[in-house]
Design an enzyme around this catalytic site. Sequence first.
Site, mmCIF file in Angstrom:
data_model
loop_
_atom_site.group_PDB
_atom_site.id
_atom_site.type_symbol
_atom_site.label_atom_id
_atom_site.label_comp_id
_atom_site.label_asym_id
_atom_site.label_seq_id
_atom_site.Cartn_x
_atom_site.Cartn_y
_atom_site.Cartn_z
ATOM 1 N N CYS A 103 51.516 -3.812 -5.324
ATOM 2 C CA CYS A 103 50.896 -3.870 -6.640
ATOM 3 C C CYS A 103 51.110 -2.473 -7.205
ATOM 4 O O CYS A 103 50.397 -1.546 -6.836
ATOM 5 C CB CYS A 103 49.411 -4.213 -6.558
ATOM 6 S SG CYS A 103 48.657 -4.192 -8.198
ATOM 7 N N CYS A 106 47.916 -1.077 -9.049
ATOM 8 C CA CYS A 106 46.673 -0.745 -8.339
ATOM 9 C C CYS A 106 46.733 -1.214 -6.895
ATOM 10 O O CYS A 106 47.352 -0.550 -6.066
ATOM 11 C CB CYS A 106 45.461 -1.284 -9.082
ATOM 12 S SG CYS A 106 45.595 -3.007 -9.583
ATOM 13 N N SER A 107 46.132 -2.353 -6.580
ATOM 14 C CA SER A 107 45.976 -2.686 -5.157
ATOM 15 C C SER A 107 45.881 -4.177 -4.887
ATOM 16 O O SER A 107 45.385 -4.572 -3.843
ATOM 17 C CB SER A 107 44.711 -2.018 -4.633
ATOM 18 O OG SER A 107 43.608 -2.471 -5.405
ATOM 19 N N CYS A 108 46.335 -5.031 -5.827
ATOM 20 C CA CYS A 108 46.091 -6.467 -5.689
ATOM 21 C C CYS A 108 46.813 -7.086 -4.494
ATOM 22 O O CYS A 108 47.979 -6.818 -4.254
ATOM 23 C CB CYS A 108 46.540 -7.193 -6.952
ATOM 24 S SG CYS A 108 45.798 -6.541 -8.444
HETATM 25 FE FE FE Z 1 46.283 -4.445 -8.298
#
Ligand code: FE
Length: 203
Positions: A103, A106-108
Site C-alpha cells: 500500500c 499507507c498500510s492497507c
Molecule cells: Fe493503506
Amino acid sequence: MTDPHHNMPVADAEVRARALREALEDKGLISAEFIEKWKDTFDGWVPENGAKIVAKAWTDPDYKERLLNDAASAAGELGFGGVEGGFITALENTKDLQNVIVCSLCSCTAWPILGLPPEWYKSFEYRSRIVREPRQVLSELGFDVPQEIKIRVWDTTAETRYMVLPLRPEGTEDWTAERLERIVTKETLIGTANPDPNSAIVS
Ligand code: FE
C-alpha cells in the site's frame, strides 16, 4: 499515571486512548460492549485465515476458480470477511510470475484474511522502494526471485485489498489441507516469500 499491573509509567498514547474512551462512554456514544466487540474482531484477524483459503484453493479446483473470480465471496464461504474485507482480489502466482502487494499510500491489507500488516510493510522504505526495485527489495528480505520470473507489484487502495495465492510447492502432492495451511504465512500472502515445505512442523 502508573500502570497498576506493571508498576511503570503509562504511555502517552494509552493515556489519550483512555481519556477518549471515557469521554465517549460518558456521552453515551459507545458502550463497553462496543470495545469488547472490536477487540474480538481484531483477535480474529490472523493470517491463518488466509492460509485456510490458500490450502482450500490448492486442494479444491472449483474453490480456486471461485477465489480467483471473487475472493471476497470465496473468503466468506469459509467465514472470513467484514471490515476491510469487502473487496478482495486474489493474485495467482505462476511458474513465471511472482505477485507482491504494497500500500504505497499507507498500510492497507485485507485485514480479515492477512491480519494487520507487519511493521516493515508500513515503512516508508518498503512502500517507496518495492514499486521501483522489487527484485532488489525482495532479495534484501531474503527472497531471491530468479531473473526469468516476472515480478508484478500491486498497489492497494482503500477499497480494493489483495491476497497472493502462492504456488503449491512441489513435493506436497499428498499433503492434507490442514498440513498445507501450516506453510502459508503472512509473508507468503503478501508475496515477499514463498511457502517452504520444510517449515511445516511435524506433529
Ligand atoms: Fe493503506
